[in-house]
Design an enzyme around this catalytic site. Structure first.
Site, PDB file in Angstrom:
ATOM      1  N   ARG A  68     -25.679 -30.246  30.999  1.00  0.00           N
ATOM      2  CA  ARG A  68     -24.551 -30.975  30.407  1.00  0.00           C
ATOM      3  C   ARG A  68     -24.863 -32.476  30.303  1.00  0.00           C
ATOM      4  NH1 ARG A  68     -20.295 -32.532  33.338  1.00  0.00           N
ATOM      5  NH2 ARG A  68     -20.491 -30.795  34.797  1.00  0.00           N
ATOM      6  N   TYR A 121     -13.188 -34.698   5.929  1.00  0.00           N
ATOM      7  CA  TYR A 121     -13.315 -33.325   6.390  1.00  0.00           C
ATOM      8  C   TYR A 121     -11.982 -32.936   7.054  1.00  0.00           C
ATOM      9  CZ  TYR A 121     -15.055 -29.387   9.098  1.00  0.00           C
ATOM     10  OH  TYR A 121     -15.235 -28.149   9.643  1.00  0.00           O
ATOM     11  N   ASP A 191     -19.510 -40.693   9.040  1.00  0.00           N
ATOM     12  CA  ASP A 191     -19.846 -39.272   9.029  1.00  0.00           C
ATOM     13  C   ASP A 191     -20.716 -39.063   7.788  1.00  0.00           C
ATOM     14  OD1 ASP A 191     -20.006 -36.530   8.614  1.00  0.00           O
ATOM     15  OD2 ASP A 191     -17.966 -36.131   9.292  1.00  0.00           O
ATOM     16  N   LYS A 216     -24.890 -28.211   9.326  1.00  0.00           N
ATOM     17  CA  LYS A 216     -25.049 -28.147   7.878  1.00  0.00           C
ATOM     18  C   LYS A 216     -26.516 -28.362   7.503  1.00  0.00           C
ATOM     19  CE  LYS A 216     -20.603 -27.795   8.283  1.00  0.00           C
ATOM     20  NZ  LYS A 216     -19.712 -28.934   8.215  1.00  0.00           N
TER      21      LYS A 216
HETATM   22  C1  LIG Z   1     -18.645 -29.404   8.910  1.00  0.00           C
HETATM   23  C2  LIG Z   1     -18.284 -30.833   8.966  1.00  0.00           C
HETATM   24  C3  LIG Z   1     -17.801 -31.413  10.145  1.00  0.00           C
HETATM   25  C4  LIG Z   1     -17.565 -30.609  11.394  1.00  0.00           C
HETATM   26  O1  LIG Z   1     -18.760 -30.088  11.879  1.00  0.00           O
HETATM   27  P1  LIG Z   1     -18.803 -28.769  12.813  1.00  0.00           P
HETATM   28  O2  LIG Z   1     -20.244 -28.663  13.164  1.00  0.00           O
HETATM   29  O3  LIG Z   1     -18.280 -27.640  11.993  1.00  0.00           O
HETATM   30  O4  LIG Z   1     -17.912 -29.053  13.966  1.00  0.00           O
HETATM   31  C5  LIG Z   1     -17.520 -32.764  10.138  1.00  0.00           C
HETATM   32  N1  LIG Z   1     -17.683 -33.520   9.032  1.00  0.00           N
HETATM   33  C6  LIG Z   1     -18.141 -33.001   7.873  1.00  0.00           C
HETATM   34  C7  LIG Z   1     -18.299 -33.887   6.694  1.00  0.00           C
HETATM   35  C8  LIG Z   1     -18.450 -31.639   7.804  1.00  0.00           C
HETATM   36  O5  LIG Z   1     -18.889 -31.126   6.653  1.00  0.00           O
END
Ligand SMILES: *Cc1c(COP(=O)(O)O)cnc(C)c1O
Length: 402
Positions: A68, A121, A191, A216
């Site tokens: 952790r 998101y 992000d 992603k």
């Molecule tokens: C998918 C996504 C998230 C969240 O990510 P997870 O791995 O599903 O928690 C946050 N921001 C964007 C732009 C995303 O496409």
């Protein structure tokens, strides 16, 4: 790929390799002879002495104390991400949302203020709208495509975080990274999930923290749920102190797959961007389509900004079908190659219908503010042959014309 690569301002002079090469060379611990990432499933590690144990429990860079806190497989992924982002340090999380909640709850206290944008998101938006108020954190949502909107909403001494997403879900609106990076006082965050390091590097523009849902494009194979934050050592140490209590640490197996994904990120992004450009142009000319959003189309309202700050335009595109809900639902069920699933950045082309899935929880006025209509389709272009995909999309559109 071209050699006159932008976005490398804070690369060390000695460290002359291009990002494409660093995708291959980064995250390889000294002395490791295995070419593939090594999986350390161990949750704990022995300490030579009591004093060593105490030191290790308080050192954010220690990778062999308790998973952790840190773990060698996770550390290799973090090291690679820091190098690729041009950052001093990175911290991996169990998901993109794990990373985002660490930023919000690790940096903000009751009475603080956050500035963010309307197009986000959906998970991030819900965190700001439902969790932040419970903790006394006030959030202002601005139209981030308006010049100066973020800076104007900052309350000096109150605003702790300015949180941007670019390109943003789901209409691929952009935020001017230079403008965001110039905001002094609050901690600026991007992000950058839709634009991995080869496409843009927010830290090069003066932004404090860059984050990704590595679930992603970075993981890239739909087999890792993973998040990562990069920035200064000082900020990452602070976030580490919160993260070990939050407990949303990355799983070693997912970090291994994240590092594996980085090795092919360059060629995947190039292929996906090239195919997305072709599809965006084909869709633009189709009578069933009202509007196409793709940063690489001159019709994108921020095309000049896209050219300035993105090295590739990415594999995401969004379009509106003239015939609304019926056409949107028909399209995502009619495609054969493009599969109906919520995610992006993988080998398979995916389509989503935000109005009935990711954004189904929003009120009509919130949907409108997010730029979503009932006929909006988001497509994450995969690695199939461009001609097969184009044929699939055109065939599905046949049933969508009004
Ligand atoms: C998918 C996504 C998230 C969240 O990510 P997870 O791995 O599903 O928690 C946050 N921001 C964007 C732009 C995303 O496409």
């Amino acid at each position: 790929m071209s050699s006159d690569q932008p976005n490398t301002a804070n690369q060390k002079a000695s460290d002359s390799h291009r990002l494409d090469t660093k995708l291959i060379t980064s995250g390889r611990p000294n002395g490791q002879r295995a070419l593939a990432p090594t999986l350390y499933p161990s949750t704990t590690f022995t300490s030579p002495t009591v004093d060593d144990g105490r030191r290790m429990a308080t050192d954010p860079t220690e990778a062999e104390f308790y998973t952790r806190y840190g773990n060698p497989t996770i550390a290799a992924f973090e090291e690679a991400m820091a190098e690729l982002e041009g950052a001093e340090a990175s911290r991996a999380f169990s998901s993109g949302m794990g990373a985002i909640s660490a930023i919000v709850l690790g940096l903000c206290s009751s009475g603080d203020h956050i500035v963010t944008q309307r197009q986000l998101y959906a998970g991030t938006q819900l965190l700001f709208q439902t969790v932040c108020p419970r903790f006394g954190i006030d959030v202002t949502f601005v139209d981030a495509t308006e010049p100066g909107a973020f800076a104007d909403a900052v309350r000096p001494g109150k605003t702790m975080v300015v949180f941007a997403e670019t390109p943003a879900n789901p209409r691929l609106d952009l935020v001017d990274l230079d403008e965001l990076g110039a905001i002094a006082g609050p901690i600026t965050v991007v992000d950058s999930t839709f634009a991995p390091p080869l496409v843009q590097r927010p830290l090069d523009h003066g932004v404090a923290l860059s984050l990704h849902s590595a679930t992603k494009a970075i993981g890239g194979h739909n087999d890792a749920t993973l998040g990562v934050i990069s920035g200064s050592r000082e900020l990452l140490n602070w976030l580490w102190g919160f993260a070990v209590l939050q407990g949303a640490n990355a799983a070693p197996f997912d970090a291994m797959n994240g590092l594996r994904g980085l090795r092919t990120l360059g060629v995947r992004l190039e292929r996906q961007s090239a195919t997305a450009q072709v599809l965006a142009e084909a869709l633009s000319e189709h009578p069933a389509v009202a509007d196409v959003r793709y940063p690489g189309l001159p019709s994108h309202p921020q095309y000049d900004l896209a050219k300035r700050q993105m090295r590739l335009f990415g594999g995401l595109l969004t379009f509106d079908l003239k015939d609304g809900l019926t056409a949107g639902r028909h399209f995502v069920e009619a495609t054969q190659l493009a599969r109906l699933a919520t995610s992006l950045g993988g080998p398979e082309t995916l389509v989503t219908h935000p109005a009935s899935t990711t954004h189904v929880g929003l009120l009509p006025e919130e949907m409108a503010a997010a730029g979503i209509t009932e006929g909006t389709v988001r497509m994450s272009v995969g690695l199939e042959h461009v001609d097969d995909l184009t044929a699939d999309v055109l065939s599905a559109l046949t049933g969508c014309a009004s």
